[in-house]
Scaffold this active site. Structure first.
Site, PDB file in Angstrom:
ATOM      1  N   SER A   1      35.996  36.503  39.359  1.00  0.00           N
ATOM      2  CA  SER A   1      36.384  37.773  39.974  1.00  0.00           C
ATOM      3  C   SER A   1      35.222  38.298  40.789  1.00  0.00           C
ATOM      4  O   SER A   1      34.051  38.011  40.498  1.00  0.00           O
ATOM      5  CB  SER A   1      36.758  38.798  38.895  1.00  0.00           C
ATOM      6  OG  SER A   1      36.896  40.096  39.446  1.00  0.00           O
TER       7      SER A   1
ATOM      8  N   TYR B   1      33.909  42.545  31.085  1.00  0.00           N
ATOM      9  CA  TYR B   1      34.677  41.751  32.059  1.00  0.00           C
ATOM     10  C   TYR B   1      33.746  41.197  33.138  1.00  0.00           C
ATOM     11  O   TYR B   1      33.756  39.996  33.424  1.00  0.00           O
ATOM     12  CB  TYR B   1      35.772  42.609  32.689  1.00  0.00           C
ATOM     13  CG  TYR B   1      36.671  41.835  33.632  1.00  0.00           C
ATOM     14  CD1 TYR B   1      37.647  40.962  33.134  1.00  0.00           C
ATOM     15  CD2 TYR B   1      36.553  41.972  35.018  1.00  0.00           C
ATOM     16  CE1 TYR B   1      38.470  40.240  33.997  1.00  0.00           C
ATOM     17  CE2 TYR B   1      37.377  41.258  35.885  1.00  0.00           C
ATOM     18  CZ  TYR B   1      38.327  40.398  35.366  1.00  0.00           C
ATOM     19  OH  TYR B   1      39.142  39.687  36.214  1.00  0.00           O
TER      20      TYR B   1
END
Length: 270
Positions: free
Chosen positions: A144, A154
């Protein structure tokens, strides 16, 4: 229609939804046979049937929960099967956690870390055994653009995928195996819906089309790029994020849990 003879085989995790489903579709369109991995056996079979019908390839289904050791072991076993070589691995399965680190349950955080770090590491290790022996192979780890920011666990997990992919591409490309970390920004898929995230937090210009993301990832991987960042806007975002102070890339704090504390934090892709 008859399946394509001597076609390469691609294994895609989280293959029934979002980017995983689009990877499966585009790889099938290119003529790859498929091994589709996700938890929902019924949805897997339905996805496989459509791909076999539309693209005249074979699509094997492998139901597995990749946050579970037994599920990971089943996929590792398939990747190590020398009689049925896997030529392309797409590590796509994952989850998102809606709340901030201290508000999430530790079991949710452990599942999140396993799906984004331990599982792709194990699958890469298994896939490389045959790929290096044959002198060819392709691996795409879906990371990401958050890997270049400071957004809790994350970002940390996705940063691991980027760092690992950079190293692996340097180490194994000379031996015929190309490894790429895909770093998309906000993309129109089921991922954010499953998290329960309000998509209004990001303006329209920040949203990407899944088809474009996958096309660019496959092209970048084929060219041997270690990191694929789809679109000029996110290339700029990632470049700026790398030089900004961490306090600016951390973004606004996440909203606290509802009083009941019962809202789900998301679900595994696929």
């Amino acid at each position: 229609m008859t399946a394509i003879a001597n076609a390469l085989t691609a294994l895609v995790t989280g293959a029934t939804a979002g980017l995983g489903a689009e990877f499966a579709r585009q790889l099938a369109e290119e003529g790859h046979h498929l091994v589709l991995v996700a938890r929902d056996a019924g949805r897997l079979r339905a996805t496989a049937d459509v791909l076999e019908r539309d693209y005249s390839i074979t699509a094997e289904v492998l139901p597995a929960d990749l946050a579970d050791d037994a599920g990971v072991a089943a996929v590792v076993e398939r990747l190590l099967d020398a009689a049925r070589p896997v030529d392309v691995l797409v590590n796509n399965a994952g989850i998102g956690l809606l709340h901030s680190f201290e508000k999430n349950g530790v079991e949710d955080e452990k599942r999140h870390l396993k799906l984004h770090v331990q599982t792709p590491m194990e699958l890469c290790h298994a896939a490389l055994q045959g790929m290096l022996r044959r002198g060819s192979g392709r691996i795409i780890n879906v990371a990401s653009v958050a890997a270049f920011a400071t957004r809790g666990s994350y970002s940390a997990a996705k940063a691991w995928q980027v760092s690992f992919s950079r190293w692996a591409n340097l180490a194994f490309a000379p031996r015929g195996v190309k490894v790429t970390a895909l770093c998309p920004g906000f993309t129109h898929t089921e991922f954010h819906d499953r998290m329960g995230m309000d998509k209004g937090v990001a303006p329209g210009w920040m949203w990407l089309d899944a088809g474009r993301v996958v096309r660019e990832a496959l092209a970048d991987n084929n060219r041997g790029k270690a990191v694929s960042i789809p679109s000029k806007r996110y290339k700029l975002v990632s470049a700026v994020a790398r030089i900004l102070p961490a306090s600016l890339t951390a973004g606004p704090p996440k909203k606290p849990l509802p009083a009941s504390g019962s809202r789900p934090n998301g679900d595994a892709a696929g």
